[in-house]
Write a protein that holds these residues in place. Structure first.
Motif, PDB file in Angstrom:
ATOM      1  N   MET A  25      43.983  36.480  49.425  1.00  0.00           N
ATOM      2  CA  MET A  25      43.126  36.927  48.316  1.00  0.00           C
ATOM      3  C   MET A  25      42.663  38.352  48.579  1.00  0.00           C
ATOM      4  SD  MET A  25      39.717  35.123  46.722  1.00  0.00           S
ATOM      5  CE  MET A  25      40.671  33.744  46.129  1.00  0.00           C
ATOM      6  N   PRO A  26      42.841  39.259  47.604  1.00  0.00           N
ATOM      7  CA  PRO A  26      42.522  40.661  47.831  1.00  0.00           C
ATOM      8  C   PRO A  26      41.038  40.984  47.755  1.00  0.00           C
ATOM      9  CG  PRO A  26      43.385  40.357  45.639  1.00  0.00           C
ATOM     10  CD  PRO A  26      43.494  39.031  46.318  1.00  0.00           C
ATOM     11  N   HIS A  27      40.216  40.058  47.308  1.00  0.00           N
ATOM     12  CA  HIS A  27      38.771  40.313  47.229  1.00  0.00           C
ATOM     13  C   HIS A  27      38.049  38.972  47.324  1.00  0.00           C
ATOM     14  CE1 HIS A  27      34.873  41.731  45.876  1.00  0.00           C
ATOM     15  NE2 HIS A  27      35.323  42.967  45.975  1.00  0.00           N
ATOM     16  N   PRO A  28      36.981  38.893  48.134  1.00  0.00           N
ATOM     17  CA  PRO A  28      36.311  37.602  48.317  1.00  0.00           C
ATOM     18  C   PRO A  28      35.649  37.061  47.065  1.00  0.00           C
ATOM     19  CG  PRO A  28      35.070  39.393  49.349  1.00  0.00           C
ATOM     20  CD  PRO A  28      36.399  39.946  48.965  1.00  0.00           C
ATOM     21  N   ASP A  29      35.335  37.911  46.105  1.00  0.00           N
ATOM     22  CA  ASP A  29      34.662  37.476  44.880  1.00  0.00           C
ATOM     23  C   ASP A  29      35.583  37.580  43.673  1.00  0.00           C
ATOM     24  OD1 ASP A  29      32.192  37.041  46.221  1.00  0.00           O
ATOM     25  OD2 ASP A  29      31.805  39.195  46.149  1.00  0.00           O
ATOM     26  N   LEU A  30      36.856  37.273  43.852  1.00  0.00           N
ATOM     27  CA  LEU A  30      37.826  37.521  42.789  1.00  0.00           C
ATOM     28  C   LEU A  30      37.519  36.711  41.530  1.00  0.00           C
ATOM     29  CD1 LEU A  30      40.306  39.011  41.885  1.00  0.00           C
ATOM     30  CD2 LEU A  30      41.726  37.260  42.952  1.00  0.00           C
ATOM     31  N   GLU A  31      37.161  35.459  41.685  1.00  0.00           N
ATOM     32  CA  GLU A  31      36.871  34.640  40.506  1.00  0.00           C
ATOM     33  C   GLU A  31      35.683  35.208  39.727  1.00  0.00           C
ATOM     34  OE1 GLU A  31      35.844  29.995  39.332  1.00  0.00           O
ATOM     35  OE2 GLU A  31      36.624  30.488  41.322  1.00  0.00           O
ATOM     36  N   LYS A  32      34.658  35.655  40.437  1.00  0.00           N
ATOM     37  CA  LYS A  32      33.494  36.256  39.775  1.00  0.00           C
ATOM     38  C   LYS A  32      33.876  37.580  39.121  1.00  0.00           C
ATOM     39  CE  LYS A  32      28.814  38.007  40.644  1.00  0.00           C
ATOM     40  NZ  LYS A  32      28.396  37.658  39.282  1.00  0.00           N
ATOM     41  N   ILE A  33      34.707  38.348  39.791  1.00  0.00           N
ATOM     42  CA  ILE A  33      35.154  39.617  39.224  1.00  0.00           C
ATOM     43  C   ILE A  33      35.916  39.379  37.921  1.00  0.00           C
ATOM     44  CG2 ILE A  33      36.829  41.478  39.558  1.00  0.00           C
ATOM     45  CD1 ILE A  33      35.901  41.606  42.461  1.00  0.00           C
ATOM     46  N   HIS A  34      36.811  38.383  37.925  1.00  0.00           N
ATOM     47  CA  HIS A  34      37.527  38.042  36.694  1.00  0.00           C
ATOM     48  C   HIS A  34      36.538  37.746  35.569  1.00  0.00           C
ATOM     49  CE1 HIS A  34      41.366  36.628  39.003  1.00  0.00           C
ATOM     50  NE2 HIS A  34      41.383  37.932  38.762  1.00  0.00           N
ATOM     51  N   HIS A  35      35.549  36.938  35.879  1.00  0.00           N
ATOM     52  CA  HIS A  35      34.568  36.552  34.858  1.00  0.00           C
ATOM     53  C   HIS A  35      33.749  37.753  34.385  1.00  0.00           C
ATOM     54  CE1 HIS A  35      30.480  35.386  33.587  1.00  0.00           C
ATOM     55  NE2 HIS A  35      31.113  34.405  32.949  1.00  0.00           N
ATOM     56  N   ASP A  36      33.252  38.549  35.328  1.00  0.00           N
ATOM     57  CA  ASP A  36      32.335  39.632  34.963  1.00  0.00           C
ATOM     58  C   ASP A  36      33.032  40.716  34.145  1.00  0.00           C
ATOM     59  OD1 ASP A  36      30.391  38.264  36.284  1.00  0.00           O
ATOM     60  OD2 ASP A  36      30.335  39.575  38.042  1.00  0.00           O
ATOM     61  N   ILE A  37      34.267  41.058  34.510  1.00  0.00           N
ATOM     62  CA  ILE A  37      34.958  42.122  33.786  1.00  0.00           C
ATOM     63  C   ILE A  37      35.402  41.655  32.412  1.00  0.00           C
ATOM     64  CG2 ILE A  37      37.037  43.565  33.767  1.00  0.00           C
ATOM     65  CD1 ILE A  37      36.693  44.022  36.725  1.00  0.00           C
ATOM     66  N   THR A  38      35.926  40.435  32.302  1.00  0.00           N
ATOM     67  CA  THR A  38      36.348  39.951  30.983  1.00  0.00           C
ATOM     68  C   THR A  38      35.141  39.711  30.076  1.00  0.00           C
ATOM     69  OG1 THR A  38      36.477  37.691  31.871  1.00  0.00           O
ATOM     70  CG2 THR A  38      38.525  38.978  31.793  1.00  0.00           C
ATOM     71  N   ALA A  39      34.016  39.293  30.641  1.00  0.00           N
ATOM     72  CA  ALA A  39      32.805  39.126  29.828  1.00  0.00           C
ATOM     73  C   ALA A  39      32.297  40.479  29.353  1.00  0.00           C
ATOM     74  CB  ALA A  39      31.726  38.409  30.635  1.00  0.00           C
ATOM     75  N   TRP A  40      32.363  41.473  30.227  1.00  0.00           N
ATOM     76  CA  TRP A  40      31.980  42.832  29.822  1.00  0.00           C
ATOM     77  C   TRP A  40      32.855  43.303  28.677  1.00  0.00           C
ATOM     78  CZ3 TRP A  40      35.088  47.102  29.672  1.00  0.00           C
ATOM     79  CH2 TRP A  40      34.463  48.323  29.383  1.00  0.00           C
ATOM     80  N   TYR A  41      34.152  43.045  28.758  1.00  0.00           N
ATOM     81  CA  TYR A  41      35.066  43.475  27.707  1.00  0.00           C
ATOM     82  C   TYR A  41      34.725  42.802  26.381  1.00  0.00           C
ATOM     83  CZ  TYR A  41      39.333  44.106  24.993  1.00  0.00           C
ATOM     84  OH  TYR A  41      40.209  44.412  23.999  1.00  0.00           O
TER      85      TYR A  41
END
Length: 331
Positions: free
Chosen positions: A1-17
């Motif tokens: 996994m390239p980042h420990p918070d990948l699932e949260k990152i997916h959520h936060d960026i798509t929610a921002w969009y």
């Protein structure tokens, strides 16, 4: 996994969009694959603010590939206007012809088929497949590369040229979507466009608005103290270049109803004299686009060899044609 918070990152960026995405016509529910394809051609190295009015005029005039294919290629070049890099107009017209002749007038939906069309490379094929056909594929443009570089790699900028490591990182960051996984597919598609939008609006190259970033606390670049870029970006010059001369010549050809003599494109004659010659198609009226194009071309401080080089390159690229009566846009 390239980042420990990948699932949260997916959520936060798509929610921002979802909350901040620009309302662009090629993203709307009424946009078909052709609309998306035209936008992808036009958006290459060209900002949205310049593309949108040209795209809207283009889609009103040519709502299908067959409609464009039925027109002379010169009309596509004229309609391209001042978007720059007019070879894209040639390639888009050529792609429309292939789509009409070989795909029943429908934009093909697989990356392999898209790659076989004129003017479509790896990025454009992936973008059309993703945004028009909801294929969960890896899409990597300059904005996406920059977000990945800062968020995960801790660098101010991506490499100057895209490399295999960046593509591999993008593939690892893409949300997983197996066959039949509609939720995963939707997230993968949302992720691509969301990261692209974040790079365009917030994580910009020169003045990033980090305080507005939805993943500020997860950003490796911020955690590293915002280190300076590992190279100095070089902007593309315009004034004094062959590109400027080519653009001025193209403006003359676009606004000329008939062929133009080579000597008139290469020289800098007095416009009053030029306008008095019946074989020359320049108007002396102020505000006339043809007149203004001639004025701009002849005002350039370009030496004869640069003008020759620019015109010869237009002929070699197929953006202009030499005929018995002069030079004109391609037929």
């Amino acid at each position: 996994m390239p980042h420990p918070d990948l699932e949260k990152i997916h959520h936060d960026i798509t929610a921002w969009y979802s909350a901040n995405a620009r309302d662009l016509p090629w993203r709307g529910p009424a946009a078909d694959p052709w609309a998306v394809m035209v936008s992808e051609f036009m958006l290459q190295q060209t900002p949205v603010v310049r593309v949108r009015p040209v795209w809207e005029s283009w889609m009103e005039r040519w709502p299908t590939p067959a409609a464009l294919a039925a027109e002379p290629v010169a009309e596509a070049v004229r309609a391209w206007g001042r978007l720059g890099y007019p070879r894209r107009a040639l390639r888009l017209h050529a792609a429309a012809v292939v789509i009409t002749d070989e795909h029943g007038g429908k934009v093909p939906g697989t990356e392999a088929e898209l790659l076989a069309l004129p003017g479509i490379g790896t990025y454009t094929a992936a973008a059309i497949a993703c945004f028009a056909f909801k294929v969960p594929t890896v899409v990597v443009d300059t904005n996406i590369r920059r977000v990945h570089a800062r968020l995960v790699s801790g660098r101010a900028l991506p490499e100057q040229n895209q490399n295999a490591a960046e593509l591999a990182l993008a593939a690892r960051l893409l949300p997983a979507a197996g066959p039949g996984d509609t939720v995963g597919t939707a997230l993968a598609n949302d992720w691509n466009i969301a990261v692209m939008e974040l790079g365009a609006l917030v994580c910009t190259a020169r003045s990033p608005r980090c305080e507005d970033c939805p993943v500020l606390n997860q950003c490796a670049w911020i955690a590293a103290g915002r280190p300076e870029p590992h190279y100095k970006p070089k902007g593309q010059p315009w004034h004094g270049t062959d590109r400027q001369v080519r653009g001025a010549m193209m403006a003359v050809l676009r606004h000329s109803p008939g062929p133009v003599n080579r000597e008139e494109l290469l020289g800098a004659p007095d416009l009053a004299v030029v306008a008095s010659k019946p074989r020359i198609t320049v108007s002396a009226r102020q505000g006339d686009p043809a007149h203004e194009a001639w004025v701009t071309l002849h005002a350039l401080p370009a030496l004869a060899e640069q003008r020759e080089r620019a015109l010869d390159s237009l002929l070699a690229d197929g953006l202009a044609q030499q005929g018995a009566t002069g030079i004109r846009l391609p037929r």
